[in-house]
Design a protein around this motif. Structure first.
Motif, short mmCIF file in Angstrom:
data_model
loop_
_atom_site.label_atom_id
_atom_site.label_comp_id
_atom_site.label_asym_id
_atom_site.label_seq_id
_atom_site.Cartn_x
_atom_site.Cartn_y
_atom_site.Cartn_z
N GLU A 238 -43.64 -49.89 60.17
CA GLU A 238 -42.54 -48.89 61.13
C GLU A 238 -41.20 -49.19 60.69
O GLU A 238 -40.90 -50.40 60.64
N GLU A 239 -40.40 -48.15 60.51
CA GLU A 239 -39.13 -48.42 60.10
C GLU A 239 -38.12 -48.06 61.58
O GLU A 239 -38.46 -47.24 62.33
N TYR A 246 -32.69 -50.57 49.75
CA TYR A 246 -33.64 -50.21 48.99
C TYR A 246 -33.53 -50.14 47.61
O TYR A 246 -32.37 -49.84 47.09
N ARG A 247 -34.72 -50.21 46.70
CA ARG A 247 -34.59 -49.90 45.36
C ARG A 247 -35.61 -48.79 45.17
O ARG A 247 -36.67 -48.64 45.75
N ASP A 292 -38.31 -56.55 52.28
CA ASP A 292 -39.54 -56.86 53.15
C ASP A 292 -40.86 -56.15 52.69
O ASP A 292 -41.76 -56.65 53.06
N GLY A 293 -40.62 -55.47 51.61
CA GLY A 293 -41.91 -54.76 51.17
C GLY A 293 -42.24 -53.43 51.70
O GLY A 293 -43.02 -52.67 51.43
#
Length: 341
Positions: A238-239, A246-247, A292-293
């Protein structure tokens, strides 16, 4: 003379009856909630036009439900809380990344939530960028069940009964019990004015006041019913509303189609979308991975012809480039990108 007076008296009477009937209907809709009939009508039209394409969750979330109070009235109730809660979904939404003047950009977007402009080269795998994601569910859960806090779609037949014009602003505010001098009234007026502005050169624009009218517009512009809507979505976590680094994931950004129609949700008592088609715009699917993935499948639009944009547009200042020199890209988060299958 008596005939003329009688004519105008009857006209006034009919106008009064129409006014009271319309006000009564929408107040009832607002307080009691939309019925499932509205959702069924809208869904039926979707299935008629797109029999092999399931309706995306992002659109389903905007359908009226008998289990919820009108999204707009709920939005008003939660507005003050959300303004002070960084994790909430603010009722005042931004749009118009291609606005007619750069002042509109500053007016509609909070600096912390401004869309990030970047160059097409930034879509290469491994590139890093700071992005503010505004991905949050429009549904909150309370003691009475799930409630949608965003404005929902009304069936086209109902929206057609409300002239979508600035000259009708007073009527619209009364219909939805909006204080005339409130911020909500100001934002509603701004949406009407923005929708009435002439299109930019080369732009085809349309403010869709119902899902049915949005469907008709995108089908006409893309020239096919074999199309679907895509939206930025979270894959595994959840965002919340926050800026983070970000990459770009493996494979980088991949172009989905040479054609796209974009529909931006705008501020109004019920769901309205500003849809437009710009030649030379291509949609990309971009995998973004946080430290954090967290994985987000982000939709980016790259505009290959910016020669007709206002030289004062924020993107030129942000990137240090001039109109018509390089493609300019930006993410869309809560908006819909319609592309051919």
């Amino acid at each position: 003379m008596d005939n003329i007076i009688s004519f105008f008296s009857l006209s006034t009477l009919f106008l009064y009856i129409w006014w009271m009937t319309t006000i009564s209907f929408f107040q009832s809709y607002q307080l009691v909630g939309a019925t499932n009939d509205g959702a069924s009508t809208i869904s039926s039209y979707w299935n008629e036009v797109f029999p092999r394409t399931p309706m995306p969750n992002a659109i389903q979330a905007l359908l009226p439900s008998s289990l919820e109070i009108s999204g707009f009235s709920r939005g008003l109730h939660h507005y003050d809380q959300e303004r002070t809660n960084p994790g909430g979904r603010a009722w005042a939404k931004g749009w118009g990344v291609l606005g007619n003047d750069h002042d509109q950009f500053k007016r509609n977007w909070s600096p912390n939530l401004a869309p990030l402009y970047f160059l097409r080269d930034d879509l290469q795998p491994g590139r890093k960028m700071n992005v503010t994601m505004m991905i949050s569910s429009p549904v909150v859960h309370g003691s009475n069940g799930a409630i949608n806090i965003e404005p929902t779609f009304l069936p086209r037949q109902q929206t057609q009964a409300i002239p979508f014009l600035t000259s009708n602003l007073t009527t619209i505010l009364k219909m939805f019990s909006i204080e005339p001098h409130s911020e909500h009234a100001s934002l509603t007026k701004q949406t009407l004015e923005d929708c009435e502005r002439p299109a930019l050169k080369g732009e085809v624009k349309y403010c869709a006041t119902s899902l049915e009218s949005m469907i008709d517009f995108v089908v006409a512009e893309l020239g096919s019913r074999e199309i679907h809507a895509v939206v930025t979505s979270v894959v595994n976590k959840e965002e919340k509303v926050k800026a983070r680094t970000y990459r770009v994931g493996d494979g980088g950004g991949k172009v989905m189609s040479p054609k796209v129609v974009t529909c931006h949700d705008v501020t109004f008592p019920y769901a309205v979308f500003y849809c437009h088609n710009f030649p030379g715009t291509r949609p990309y699917m971009v995998p973004l991975i946080a430290d954090d993935g967290s994985l987000v499948n982000a939709i980016a639009l790259c505009h290959f012809d910016t020669s007709k944009w206002n030289p004062g547009h924020a993107s030129f200042r942000f990137l240090g480039v001039k109109p018509g020199t390089v493609p300019i890209c930006h993410f869309i988060v809560k908006d819909l990108a319609w592309v051919p299958n």
